[in-house]
Enzyme design. Structure first.
Site, PDB file in Angstrom:
ATOM      1  N   LYS A  56       0.836  -1.215   0.000  1.00 43.02           N
ATOM      2  CA  LYS A  56       0.000   0.000   0.000  1.00 43.02           C
ATOM      3  C   LYS A  56       0.867   1.261   0.000  1.00 43.02           C
ATOM      4  O   LYS A  56       0.380   2.378   0.051  1.00 43.02           O
ATOM      5  CB  LYS A  56      -0.913   0.024   1.237  1.00 43.02           C
ATOM      6  N   LYS A  58       2.836   2.040   2.457  1.00 44.74           N
ATOM      7  CA  LYS A  58       2.877   2.544   3.836  1.00 44.74           C
ATOM      8  C   LYS A  58       3.955   1.786   4.603  1.00 44.74           C
ATOM      9  O   LYS A  58       4.072   0.576   4.494  1.00 44.74           O
ATOM     10  CB  LYS A  58       1.533   2.298   4.544  1.00 44.74           C
TER      11      LYS A  58
HETATM   12  N1  C2G Z   1      -9.963   6.667   9.942  1.00 48.84           N
HETATM   13  C1  C2G Z   1     -10.892   7.584  10.426  1.00 48.84           C
HETATM   14  N2  C2G Z   1     -10.469   8.808  10.806  1.00 48.84           N
HETATM   15  C2  C2G Z   1      -9.158   9.158  10.707  1.00 48.84           C
HETATM   16  C3  C2G Z   1      -8.214   8.231  10.227  1.00 48.84           C
HETATM   17  C4  C2G Z   1      -8.642   6.971   9.846  1.00 48.84           C
HETATM   18  O1  C2G Z   1     -12.098   7.281  10.513  1.00 48.84           O
HETATM   19  N3  C2G Z   1      -8.789  10.426  11.082  1.00 48.84           N
HETATM   20  C5  C2G Z   1     -10.449   5.347   9.528  1.00 48.84           C
HETATM   21  C6  C2G Z   1     -10.183   5.072   8.044  1.00 48.84           C
HETATM   22  O2  C2G Z   1     -11.214   5.634   7.251  1.00 48.84           O
HETATM   23  C7  C2G Z   1     -10.201   3.539   8.013  1.00 48.84           C
HETATM   24  C8  C2G Z   1      -9.640   3.163   9.393  1.00 48.84           C
HETATM   25  O3  C2G Z   1      -9.733   4.343  10.217  1.00 48.84           O
HETATM   26  O4  C2G Z   1     -11.545   3.068   7.899  1.00 48.84           O
HETATM   27  C9  C2G Z   1      -8.195   2.707   9.327  1.00 48.84           C
HETATM   28  O5  C2G Z   1      -7.441   3.728   8.705  1.00 48.84           O
HETATM   29  P1  C2G Z   1      -5.929   3.361   8.229  1.00 48.84           P
HETATM   30  O6  C2G Z   1      -5.236   2.673   9.330  1.00 48.84           O
HETATM   31  O7  C2G Z   1      -5.357   4.588   7.626  1.00 48.84           O
HETATM   32  O8  C2G Z   1      -6.216   2.262   7.127  1.00 48.84           O
HETATM   33  P2  C2G Z   1      -5.953   2.416   5.539  1.00 48.84           P
HETATM   34  O9  C2G Z   1      -4.539   2.687   5.284  1.00 48.84           O
HETATM   35  O10 C2G Z   1      -6.993   3.340   5.047  1.00 48.84           O
HETATM   36  O11 C2G Z   1      -6.173   0.908   5.018  1.00 48.84           O
HETATM   37  O12 C2G Z   1      -8.370  -2.652   2.794  1.00 48.84           O
HETATM   38  C10 C2G Z   1      -8.510  -1.380   3.395  1.00 48.84           C
HETATM   39  C11 C2G Z   1      -7.186  -0.836   3.849  1.00 48.84           C
HETATM   40  O13 C2G Z   1      -6.505  -1.770   4.665  1.00 48.84           O
HETATM   41  C12 C2G Z   1      -7.420   0.471   4.614  1.00 48.84           C
END
Ligand code: C2G
Length: 146
Positions: A56, A58
């Site tokens: 991803k 990351k």
């Molecule tokens: N999230 C949120 N508010 C934030 C940051 C994140 O609601 N300020 C939510 C994101 O929308 C997501 C969850 O927290 O639903 C996890 O976010 P991340 O750890 O950034 O995950 P991501 O990199 O978006 O990976 O298959 C899907 C992926 O694995 C998602």
């Protein structure tokens, strides 16, 4: 575990799944998980593996094992499974007999195809907080100290 899953299904519990990296856990994540749990009775989190994070683009500060232990300490989270790739969601939903898939709405529309096998529900993303922001601020404050 299979007996446990069957018991859950037989008990009529509504099962919810969500996915993410959940690195440098913050209140945006916690609010997402809290609201996700209110959608049903049992919340599974598909936690991105270190390898999938690399796919991803990351690099998480904490390892998969560390991030898993943090999530398992959250009372809204009932089970954590590894997320290895983009393709596993349909299989997870079937294998775990999921009723609702949910994600933050920064992903709105991306997973609508899953509505063939369960309800898809996007939750509003919490503004002004992210793992990236936290790491950037930590780097800045470390530079000031050193
Ligand atoms: N999230 C949120 N508010 C934030 C940051 C994140 O609601 N300020 C939510 C994101 O929308 C997501 C969850 O927290 O639903 C996890 O976010 P991340 O750890 O950034 O995950 P991501 O990199 O978006 O990976 O298959 C899907 C992926 O694995 C998602």
């Amino acid at each position: 575990m299979i007996r446990h899953r069957r018991m859950l299904k037989d008990s009529g519990l509504k099962k919810v799944i969500t996915y993410g990296t959940f690195d440098t856990l913050h209140f945006g994540h916690i609010l997402l998980l809290e609201r996700a749990k209110t959608l049903g009775d049992y919340l599974i989190v598909g936690l991105s593996s270190d390898e999938f994070n690399a796919d991803k683009g990351k690099i998480s500060h904490f390892t998969y094992a560390e991030r898993k232990s943090f999530l398992e300490a959250i009372r809204f989270v009932d089970e954590v499974i590894p997320e290895h790739d983009w393709e596993q969601k349909t299989r997870d939903i079937i294998d775990h007999q999921i009723d609702i898939f949910t994600m933050g709405d920064d992903w709105a529309g991306e997973f609508d195809f899953l509505s063939d096998c369960c309800k898809v529900h996007y939750l509003s993303r919490t503004p002004a907080i992210s793992s990236t922001l936290i790491k950037a601020n930590l780097t800045k404050s470390n530079k000031k100290i050193s």
